[in-house]
Design a protein around this motif. Sequence first.
Motif, PDB file in Angstrom:
ATOM      1  N   UNK A  15      -4.574  -0.607 -11.496  1.00  0.00           N
ATOM      2  CA  UNK A  15      -5.364   0.601 -11.263  1.00  0.00           C
ATOM      3  C   UNK A  15      -4.618   1.600 -10.388  1.00  0.00           C
ATOM      4  N   UNK A  16      -3.625   1.125  -9.627  1.00  0.00           N
ATOM      5  CA  UNK A  16      -2.832   2.011  -8.780  1.00  0.00           C
ATOM      6  C   UNK A  16      -1.484   1.338  -8.511  1.00  0.00           C
ATOM      7  N   UNK A  17      -0.410   2.128  -8.546  1.00  0.00           N
ATOM      8  CA  UNK A  17       0.921   1.607  -8.263  1.00  0.00           C
ATOM      9  C   UNK A  17       1.703   2.679  -7.522  1.00  0.00           C
ATOM     10  N   UNK A  18       2.206   2.322  -6.338  1.00  0.00           N
ATOM     11  CA  UNK A  18       3.003   3.247  -5.526  1.00  0.00           C
ATOM     12  C   UNK A  18       4.334   2.585  -5.193  1.00  0.00           C
ATOM     13  N   UNK A  19       5.425   3.318  -5.399  1.00  0.00           N
ATOM     14  CA  UNK A  19       6.763   2.820  -5.087  1.00  0.00           C
ATOM     15  C   UNK A  19       7.420   3.820  -4.140  1.00  0.00           C
ATOM     16  N   UNK A  20       8.001   3.303  -3.058  1.00  0.00           N
ATOM     17  CA  UNK A  20       8.723   4.155  -2.107  1.00  0.00           C
ATOM     18  C   UNK A  20      10.168   3.673  -2.023  1.00  0.00           C
ATOM     19  N   UNK A  21      11.090   4.566  -2.331  1.00  0.00           N
ATOM     20  CA  UNK A  21      12.512   4.270  -2.246  1.00  0.00           C
ATOM     21  C   UNK A  21      13.006   4.734  -0.873  1.00  0.00           C
ATOM     22  N   UNK A  22      13.547   3.822  -0.070  1.00  0.00           N
ATOM     23  CA  UNK A  22      13.937   4.134   1.294  1.00  0.00           C
ATOM     24  C   UNK A  22      15.441   4.299   1.469  1.00  0.00           C
ATOM     25  N   UNK A  23      16.241   3.595   0.674  1.00  0.00           N
ATOM     26  CA  UNK A  23      17.698   3.660   0.737  1.00  0.00           C
ATOM     27  C   UNK A  23      18.236   3.545  -0.688  1.00  0.00           C
ATOM     28  N   UNK A  24      19.433   4.060  -0.917  1.00  0.00           N
ATOM     29  CA  UNK A  24      20.030   3.887  -2.255  1.00  0.00           C
ATOM     30  C   UNK A  24      20.478   2.450  -2.487  1.00  0.00           C
ATOM     31  N   UNK A  25      20.424   2.045  -3.723  1.00  0.00           N
ATOM     32  CA  UNK A  25      20.947   0.738  -4.115  1.00  0.00           C
ATOM     33  C   UNK A  25      22.397   0.970  -4.512  1.00  0.00           C
TER      34      UNK A  25
END
Length: 85
Positions: A15-25
């Motif tokens: 019902x909800x999906x949040x992704x936070x990218x903090x550093x590069x891979x």
Amino acid sequence: MISHYYPRYVIAVTTDLTVKYLRPITEGVLKAVARITHIKEPMALITVELRNKSNELIGTSTATYWVTLTNKSLNDLINELRGKT
């Protein structure tokens, strides 16, 4: 993840999906750790941490699922939807 918490078959709908990218891979193997952080049926909240080979946090995610029990396997449900009962 949800199937490990529930003893029987379940249907889980995001019902909800949040992704936070903090550093590069940049390279290497990544490690993801997922946890069921809250369940109040029919809702379940899962959090995930993604870390690089230096154990630095490089991403997080939260997902909320609506969960309902069923007595059918996923394969049975798919075949039923396709009309192959």
